[in-house]
Design an enzyme around this catalytic site. Structure first.
Site, PDB file in Angstrom:
ATOM      1  N   HIS A  56       0.854  -1.181   0.000  1.00 51.92           N
ATOM      2  CA  HIS A  56       0.000   0.000   0.000  1.00 51.92           C
ATOM      3  C   HIS A  56       0.894   1.237   0.000  1.00 51.92           C
ATOM      4  O   HIS A  56       2.116   1.135   0.181  1.00 51.92           O
ATOM      5  CB  HIS A  56      -0.939   0.012   1.219  1.00 51.92           C
ATOM      6  CG  HIS A  56      -0.231   0.025   2.530  1.00 51.92           C
ATOM      7  ND1 HIS A  56      -0.182  -1.063   3.364  1.00 51.92           N
ATOM      8  CD2 HIS A  56       0.466   0.989   3.151  1.00 51.92           C
ATOM      9  CE1 HIS A  56       0.503  -0.764   4.439  1.00 51.92           C
ATOM     10  NE2 HIS A  56       0.926   0.480   4.341  1.00 51.92           N
TER      11      HIS A  56
HETATM   12  P1  TYD Z   1      -1.570  -2.515   7.629  1.00 48.17           P
HETATM   13  O1  TYD Z   1      -0.980  -1.163   7.842  1.00 48.17           O
HETATM   14  O2  TYD Z   1      -2.300  -2.755   6.355  1.00 48.17           O
HETATM   15  O3  TYD Z   1      -0.456  -3.651   7.802  1.00 48.17           O
HETATM   16  P2  TYD Z   1       0.903  -3.962   7.025  1.00 48.17           P
HETATM   17  O4  TYD Z   1       1.267  -2.803   6.177  1.00 48.17           O
HETATM   18  O5  TYD Z   1       1.871  -4.205   8.121  1.00 48.17           O
HETATM   19  O6  TYD Z   1       0.715  -5.194   6.234  1.00 48.17           O
HETATM   20  O7  TYD Z   1      -2.503  -2.835   8.865  1.00 48.17           O
HETATM   21  C1  TYD Z   1      -3.164  -4.080   8.979  1.00 48.17           C
HETATM   22  C2  TYD Z   1      -4.401  -3.888   9.835  1.00 48.17           C
HETATM   23  O8  TYD Z   1      -3.995  -3.590  11.187  1.00 48.17           O
HETATM   24  C3  TYD Z   1      -5.256  -2.722   9.383  1.00 48.17           C
HETATM   25  O9  TYD Z   1      -6.250  -3.137   8.487  1.00 48.17           O
HETATM   26  C4  TYD Z   1      -5.823  -2.204  10.681  1.00 48.17           C
HETATM   27  C5  TYD Z   1      -4.824  -2.588  11.736  1.00 48.17           C
HETATM   28  N1  TYD Z   1      -3.998  -1.449  12.225  1.00 48.17           N
HETATM   29  C6  TYD Z   1      -4.506  -0.640  13.225  1.00 48.17           C
HETATM   30  O10 TYD Z   1      -5.610  -0.835  13.730  1.00 48.17           O
HETATM   31  N2  TYD Z   1      -3.727   0.389  13.688  1.00 48.17           N
HETATM   32  C7  TYD Z   1      -2.499   0.654  13.180  1.00 48.17           C
HETATM   33  O11 TYD Z   1      -1.812   1.611  13.630  1.00 48.17           O
HETATM   34  C8  TYD Z   1      -2.001  -0.174  12.124  1.00 48.17           C
HETATM   35  C9  TYD Z   1      -0.638   0.075  11.511  1.00 48.17           C
HETATM   36  C10 TYD Z   1      -2.779  -1.215  11.679  1.00 48.17           C
END
Ligand code: TYD
Length: 140
Positions: A56
């Protein structure tokens, strides 16, 4: 700003190491070692072998990624150029500007990815579709 950011705006910052016979300390301070103010810290851990994270971009968020333990690769993509960085030292951080697609993979067993972020979690700040990211970057 995030429309025009490029992978060359991102760099591995070598942080100070306070070395001590009982162990080391590394410090990260707002607007000192990093060019933004930290509003949130989170960390990824217990990542299954072969798994990848990220995929993303963010409109506004700036981040510093640190391999607090172990190692992993971060591939940044500005729509034109991709750059892959390996993080494998707790005293090195990858500064990621806003407006860049990122993918994290090759996590070593037991690795911990600590993220220092410039804002609180906001799903509206995410671009999760690659084609939307490309049109955002190419749309002047
Ligand atoms: P995401 O940032 O998409 O994870 P990554 O980039 O590490 O694969 O986050 C995954 C899920 O975690 C997101 O849909 C919601 C939750 N989340 C939170 O609730 N708070 C946060 O600060 C983060 C980073 C994620």
């Amino acid at each position: 700003m995030s429309k025009i950011s490029s992978v060359y705006d991102c760099t591995i910052i070598t942080l100070d190491r306070h070395q001590h016979e009982k162990g080391n300390i590394t410090v990260v301070q707002n607007n000192k070692e990093i060019p933004f103010e930290i509003d949130r810290v989170y960390y990824l851990y217990d990542i299954p072998g072969g798994e990848s994270r990220g995929a993303h971009a963010h409109y506004d968020l700036e981040q510093l990624l640190v391999a607090a333990s172990g190692s992993f690769d971060v591939t940044l993509d500005d729509g034109n150029v991709k750059r892959t960085f390996t993080l494998n030292r707790p005293y090195q951080g990858l500064y990621i500007k806003s407006g860049l697609w990122r993918e994290l993979d090759n996590f070593s067993s037991g690795s911990v990815c600590m993220v220092l972020a410039s804002a609180k979690y906001d799903e509206k700040d995410y671009i999760r579709d690659y084609d939307s990211f490309i049109s955002y970057k190419s749309d002047e």
